[in-house]
Design an enzyme around this catalytic site. Structure first.
Site, PDB file in Angstrom:
ATOM      1  N   LYS A 148       6.106   4.815 -11.949  1.00  0.00           N
ATOM      2  CA  LYS A 148       5.866   4.025 -13.175  1.00  0.00           C
ATOM      3  C   LYS A 148       6.791   4.469 -14.306  1.00  0.00           C
ATOM      4  CE  LYS A 148       2.625   1.246 -11.665  1.00  0.00           C
ATOM      5  NZ  LYS A 148       3.043  -0.061 -11.138  1.00  0.00           N
ATOM      6  N   TYR A 176      -2.628  10.608  -9.798  1.00  0.00           N
ATOM      7  CA  TYR A 176      -1.712   9.454  -9.863  1.00  0.00           C
ATOM      8  C   TYR A 176      -0.342   9.838  -9.286  1.00  0.00           C
ATOM      9  CZ  TYR A 176      -0.400   4.820 -11.534  1.00  0.00           C
ATOM     10  OH  TYR A 176      -0.010   3.511 -11.604  1.00  0.00           O
TER      11      TYR A 176
HETATM   12  P1  NDP Z   1      -3.557  -5.269  -5.813  1.00  0.00           P
HETATM   13  O1  NDP Z   1      -3.748  -4.447  -4.593  1.00  0.00           O
HETATM   14  O2  NDP Z   1      -4.482  -6.382  -6.053  1.00  0.00           O
HETATM   15  O3  NDP Z   1      -2.058  -5.791  -5.921  1.00  0.00           O
HETATM   16  C1  NDP Z   1      -0.944  -5.060  -5.445  1.00  0.00           C
HETATM   17  C2  NDP Z   1      -0.062  -6.043  -4.757  1.00  0.00           C
HETATM   18  O4  NDP Z   1       1.165  -5.442  -4.327  1.00  0.00           O
HETATM   19  C3  NDP Z   1      -0.742  -6.614  -3.521  1.00  0.00           C
HETATM   20  O5  NDP Z   1      -0.695  -8.018  -3.584  1.00  0.00           O
HETATM   21  C4  NDP Z   1       0.126  -6.062  -2.398  1.00  0.00           C
HETATM   22  O6  NDP Z   1       0.142  -6.909  -1.276  1.00  0.00           O
HETATM   23  C5  NDP Z   1       1.463  -6.053  -3.086  1.00  0.00           C
HETATM   24  N1  NDP Z   1       2.467  -5.347  -2.298  1.00  0.00           N
HETATM   25  C6  NDP Z   1       2.443  -4.074  -1.833  1.00  0.00           C
HETATM   26  N2  NDP Z   1       3.537  -3.838  -1.099  1.00  0.00           N
HETATM   27  C7  NDP Z   1       4.281  -4.971  -1.101  1.00  0.00           C
HETATM   28  C8  NDP Z   1       5.511  -5.361  -0.526  1.00  0.00           C
HETATM   29  N3  NDP Z   1       6.242  -4.539   0.235  1.00  0.00           N
HETATM   30  N4  NDP Z   1       5.971  -6.628  -0.742  1.00  0.00           N
HETATM   31  C9  NDP Z   1       5.254  -7.490  -1.468  1.00  0.00           C
HETATM   32  N5  NDP Z   1       4.069  -7.191  -2.032  1.00  0.00           N
HETATM   33  C10 NDP Z   1       3.589  -5.945  -1.851  1.00  0.00           C
HETATM   34  O7  NDP Z   1      -3.655  -4.213  -7.033  1.00  0.00           O
HETATM   35  P2  NDP Z   1      -3.394  -4.356  -8.606  1.00  0.00           P
HETATM   36  O8  NDP Z   1      -3.623  -5.727  -9.061  1.00  0.00           O
HETATM   37  O9  NDP Z   1      -4.151  -3.236  -9.197  1.00  0.00           O
HETATM   38  O10 NDP Z   1      -1.854  -3.964  -8.737  1.00  0.00           O
HETATM   39  C11 NDP Z   1      -0.887  -4.780  -9.356  1.00  0.00           C
HETATM   40  C12 NDP Z   1       0.025  -3.949 -10.241  1.00  0.00           C
HETATM   41  O11 NDP Z   1      -0.725  -3.457 -11.346  1.00  0.00           O
HETATM   42  C13 NDP Z   1       0.630  -2.732  -9.559  1.00  0.00           C
HETATM   43  O12 NDP Z   1       1.959  -2.571 -10.020  1.00  0.00           O
HETATM   44  C14 NDP Z   1      -0.238  -1.607 -10.090  1.00  0.00           C
HETATM   45  O13 NDP Z   1       0.400  -0.349 -10.045  1.00  0.00           O
HETATM   46  C15 NDP Z   1      -0.444  -2.087 -11.504  1.00  0.00           C
HETATM   47  N6  NDP Z   1      -1.523  -1.464 -12.252  1.00  0.00           N
HETATM   48  C16 NDP Z   1      -2.786  -1.391 -11.723  1.00  0.00           C
HETATM   49  C17 NDP Z   1      -3.795  -0.789 -12.436  1.00  0.00           C
HETATM   50  C18 NDP Z   1      -5.160  -0.670 -11.860  1.00  0.00           C
HETATM   51  O14 NDP Z   1      -5.927   0.177 -12.325  1.00  0.00           O
HETATM   52  N7  NDP Z   1      -5.550  -1.479 -10.887  1.00  0.00           N
HETATM   53  C19 NDP Z   1      -3.560  -0.205 -13.775  1.00  0.00           C
HETATM   54  C20 NDP Z   1      -2.220  -0.396 -14.258  1.00  0.00           C
HETATM   55  C21 NDP Z   1      -1.242  -0.971 -13.500  1.00  0.00           C
HETATM   56  P3  NDP Z   1      -0.966  -6.703  -0.114  1.00  0.00           P
HETATM   57  O15 NDP Z   1      -2.297  -6.467  -0.740  1.00  0.00           O
HETATM   58  O16 NDP Z   1      -0.881  -7.969   0.620  1.00  0.00           O
HETATM   59  O17 NDP Z   1      -0.551  -5.477   0.634  1.00  0.00           O
END
Ligand code: NDP
Length: 254
Positions: free
Chosen positions: A162, A155
């Protein structure tokens, strides 16, 4: 209809597997009116049917959070189409691939700065820019992971981001509490999403969590969605500065 009369913006839907989609869906199912964002033109087409399904086809806006002018433009669009809003869901994180496996100490300054900018500072900047249109009983929600508290293999850089995000939530909660703005985070267990695919050996994290969490299974975006809906609704009107675990209880284990 716990969210009837509430209007909110959800940043971070990449597809229907995104945690942000789970939260948006739960809010919509409870009567909220939504606006959602996409990163760039490539994603606009992908998100159009999702926006349609969430009842916000006409409120699908571009917002790359690394571009201050796009955050400002987002506020103008929301002001024009919504007037005031009641909640912000910030479900965004990014770290260059080099920061998500290998030797932690090899991380470059460039990668470090990009991860902190997109995954942490964007919460501050988006909230500050949208503050003038936040209602006097509003809520901000972001997403974090246990790798910001304890070492989790691979990670790496995102763990440091985080940790910073979780303290950012607390300082923002204190700063904005006097304006009636609550700021919370959900610490979700691992879920297979696009962002998760970038983390080295993610399938091991899933297996480890399911084997060791008290509930003996992994969690779903629907479950994060319901908890997220609670944190942006009036049901949690006295809750702020919290890191709320939705991880099947994994974090309590020794
Ligand atoms: P996703 O990939 O579905 O979502 C991440 C989002 O961040 C995407 O929509 C991506 O856009 C967007 N993003 C990245 N860079 C930018 C930017 N410069 N401007 C605007 N948007 C941006 O993954 P998750 O749903 O897993 O992630 C969502 C949150 O949850 C994150 O903070 C992640 O760290 C957190 N999280 C996830 C876990 C997991 O296991 N999945 C566990 C705990 C927390 P695009 O795809 O269009 O690049």
């Amino acid at each position: 209809m716990l969210m009837k009369g509430k209007k909110g913006i959800v940043l971070g839907i990449a597809n229907k597997k995104s945690i942000a989609y789970g939260i948006a869906k739960a809010c919509r199912d409870q009567g909220a009116e939504l606006a959602i964002t996409y990163l760039n033109e490539r994603f606009e087409k992908k998100l159009a049917p999702i926006a349609e399904e969430l009842g916000c086809a006409e409120r699908l806006y571009p917002c790359d959070v690394s571009k201050p002018e796009e955050i400002k433009a987002l506020r103008e669009s929301l002001e024009r189409d919504f007037g005031q809003i009641d909640f912000i869901v910030h479900s965004i994180a990014f770290a260059p691939k080099e920061g998500l496996s290998g030797h932690f100490t090899d991380i470059s300054k460039e990668a470090f700065n990009v991860a902190m900018d997109i995954s942490v500072y964007s919460l501050i900047e988006v909230t500050r820019e949208l503050k003038p249109i936040l209602s006097d009983k509003s809520a901000v929600l972001t997403l974090t992971y246990y790798g910001g508290v304890k070492y989790i293999p691979n990670y790496n850089l995102m763990g440091v981001a985080k940790a910073a995000l979780e303290m950012t939530v607390k300082y923002m909660a204190e700063d904005l509490g006097r304006d009636g703005i609550r700021v919370n985070a959900i610490s979700a267990g691992p879920i297979k999403t696009l962002a998760a695919a970038g983390i080295g050996d993610f399938s091991f994290m899933l297996k480890w969590n399911a084997a060791h969490a008290p509930l003996k299974r992994n969690i779903t975006i629907e479950e994060v969605g319901n908890s997220g809906m609670y944190l942006v609704s009036d049901l949690s009107s006295a809750v702020t500065g919290e890191i709320h675990y939705v991880d099947g209880g994994f974090n309590i284990m020794g």
